[in-house]
Scaffold this active site. Structure first.
Site, PDB file in Angstrom:
ATOM      1  N   ASP A  38       0.825  -1.206   0.000  1.00  0.00           N
ATOM      2  CA  ASP A  38       0.000   0.000   0.000  1.00  0.00           C
ATOM      3  C   ASP A  38       0.867   1.268   0.000  1.00  0.00           C
ATOM      4  OD1 ASP A  38      -2.306   1.442   0.011  1.00  0.00           O
ATOM      5  OD2 ASP A  38      -2.714   1.195   2.142  1.00  0.00           O
ATOM      6  N   ASN A  86     -10.496  -2.353  -7.062  1.00  0.00           N
ATOM      7  CA  ASN A  86      -9.604  -1.400  -7.749  1.00  0.00           C
ATOM      8  C   ASN A  86     -10.100  -0.986  -9.139  1.00  0.00           C
ATOM      9  OD1 ASN A  86      -6.505  -2.738  -6.352  1.00  0.00           O
ATOM     10  ND2 ASN A  86      -7.736  -0.988  -5.686  1.00  0.00           N
TER      11      ASN A  86
HETATM   12  C1  FPP Z   1      -1.403   0.265  -3.707  1.00  0.00           C
HETATM   13  O1  FPP Z   1      -1.001   1.605  -3.699  1.00  0.00           O
HETATM   14  C2  FPP Z   1      -0.777  -0.472  -4.826  1.00  0.00           C
HETATM   15  C3  FPP Z   1      -1.424  -1.001  -5.896  1.00  0.00           C
HETATM   16  C4  FPP Z   1      -2.885  -0.924  -6.099  1.00  0.00           C
HETATM   17  C5  FPP Z   1      -0.683  -1.704  -6.977  1.00  0.00           C
HETATM   18  C6  FPP Z   1       0.399  -2.593  -6.504  1.00  0.00           C
HETATM   19  C7  FPP Z   1       1.060  -3.222  -7.656  1.00  0.00           C
HETATM   20  C8  FPP Z   1       2.406  -3.328  -7.831  1.00  0.00           C
HETATM   21  C9  FPP Z   1       3.394  -2.861  -6.846  1.00  0.00           C
HETATM   22  C10 FPP Z   1       2.920  -3.998  -9.054  1.00  0.00           C
HETATM   23  C11 FPP Z   1       2.848  -5.487  -8.965  1.00  0.00           C
HETATM   24  C12 FPP Z   1       3.401  -6.137 -10.174  1.00  0.00           C
HETATM   25  C13 FPP Z   1       2.917  -7.259 -10.781  1.00  0.00           C
HETATM   26  C14 FPP Z   1       3.637  -7.830 -11.931  1.00  0.00           C
HETATM   27  C15 FPP Z   1       1.673  -7.916 -10.361  1.00  0.00           C
HETATM   28  P1  FPP Z   1      -2.109   2.734  -3.835  1.00  0.00           P
HETATM   29  O2  FPP Z   1      -2.226   3.105  -5.270  1.00  0.00           O
HETATM   30  O3  FPP Z   1      -3.364   2.252  -3.191  1.00  0.00           O
HETATM   31  O4  FPP Z   1      -1.463   3.886  -3.007  1.00  0.00           O
HETATM   32  P2  FPP Z   1      -2.246   5.003  -2.180  1.00  0.00           P
HETATM   33  O5  FPP Z   1      -3.018   4.275  -1.113  1.00  0.00           O
HETATM   34  O6  FPP Z   1      -1.140   5.830  -1.627  1.00  0.00           O
HETATM   35  O7  FPP Z   1      -3.107   5.737  -3.158  1.00  0.00           O
END
Ligand code: FPP
Length: 260
Positions: A38, A86
């Site tokens: 996260d 999401n």
């Molecule tokens: C949460 O941060 C993260 C995600 C929704 C995406 C996570 C995915 C990756 C790190 C890539 C994984 C790679 C593969 C190949 C599957 P957020 O966007 O919710 O952050 P925020 O809460 O600060 O807005």
């Protein structure tokens, strides 16, 4: 899982002051570690960058934690990459994430080969764009014969939907006579979840300080130890993983019983 002691020492060289490999009991490393990655968006915002750059940086962290987990001898590493909720994000961000997943997966295949990592997915892949789904299938085929750590990526995953799906499969098997009503027990449900042949996570790590499960592995986390890091996911590194494992090793796990 077998460890390469030499590679392990080299990977955890020059530790920060508060943590070191020597403080970890290598015989008690959790066999399954799960990640809620996260804070990519907030990491980007705090640097005046676009959210997409946060996700790209998040992939770098994931790569480091995959390698660190292999070095430590973890059997299974699972990670929540995209939830069924999401899809509500702006279309532009959803498109970017889907493209990022596909590109990353292809780019990381040499890493998976080198480290003997076997890939699998948790979630409904049918609901993904075709190119992403095809790339995922390629990743599954390419790593199917690997015998090292399992990397389970939860994509288009939601735990309630997973449990409802398992209930549907149970009902179907009862209706067709393949399963007797008396045999509907925890095993009958667990064996119909996406995680069917994986051990339950021993340690769940969530970054960015949030104290929520966000519809992740609700069934499988029944007795899992939680570790919450205040760092945003792109800042989470191999040393943070050691901190989490160290914290895990200091816990008294009773599974509902009493201290021995
Ligand atoms: C949460 O941060 C993260 C995600 C929704 C995406 C996570 C995915 C990756 C790190 C890539 C994984 C790679 C593969 C190949 C599957 P957020 O966007 O919710 O952050 P925020 O809460 O600060 O807005």
């Amino acid at each position: 899982m077998k460890r390469d002691e030499e590679k392990l020492g080299l990977y955890f060289v020059n530790p920060p002051e508060d943590v070191s490999l020597a403080s970890i009991d290598l015989d008690r490393v959790p066999s399954h570690i799960s990640l809620i990655m996260d804070g990519n968006g907030r990491w980007a915002k705090s640097r005046g960058l676009d959210r997409s750059q946060g996700h790209v940086a998040g992939v770098r962290s994931l790569r480091e934690i995959i390698t660190a987990s292999v070095r430590l001898g973890v059997d299974c590493l699972s990670a929540y990459a995209f939830s069924t909720e999401n899809w509500r994000r702006p279309q532009e961000e959803v498109d970017l994430l889907m493209a990022l997943f596909a590109n990353t997966l292809l780019r990381e295949l040499p890493l998976f080969h080198r480290e003997n990592v076997r890939l699998r997915f948790l979630g409904d892949l049918e609901g993904l764009p075709e190119t992403t789904r095809d790339t995922f299938r390629e990743g599954l085929d390419e790593t199917a014969s690997h015998t090292g750590m399992t990397l389970a990526l939860a994509v288009n995953y939601g735990s309630r939907a997973e449990i409802a799906r398992a209930a549907r499969l149970v009902a179907q098997d009862v209706a067709t006579g393949r399963l007797a009503l008396e045999d509907v027990d925890e095993h009958a449900v667990a064996s119909r979840l996406y995680t069917r042949d994986l051990p339950d996570p021993e340690l769940l790590i969530r970054t960015s300080g949030e104290l929520r499960l966000s519809n992740y592995l609700l069934w499988q986390l029944a007795y899992t130890e939680f570790y919450v890091s205040d760092k945003f996911w792109p800042d989470f590194d191999r040393w943070d993983l050691l901190r989490a494992v160290g914290s895990f090793q200091g816990r008294d796990r009773r599974f509902g019983g009493v201290t021995s």
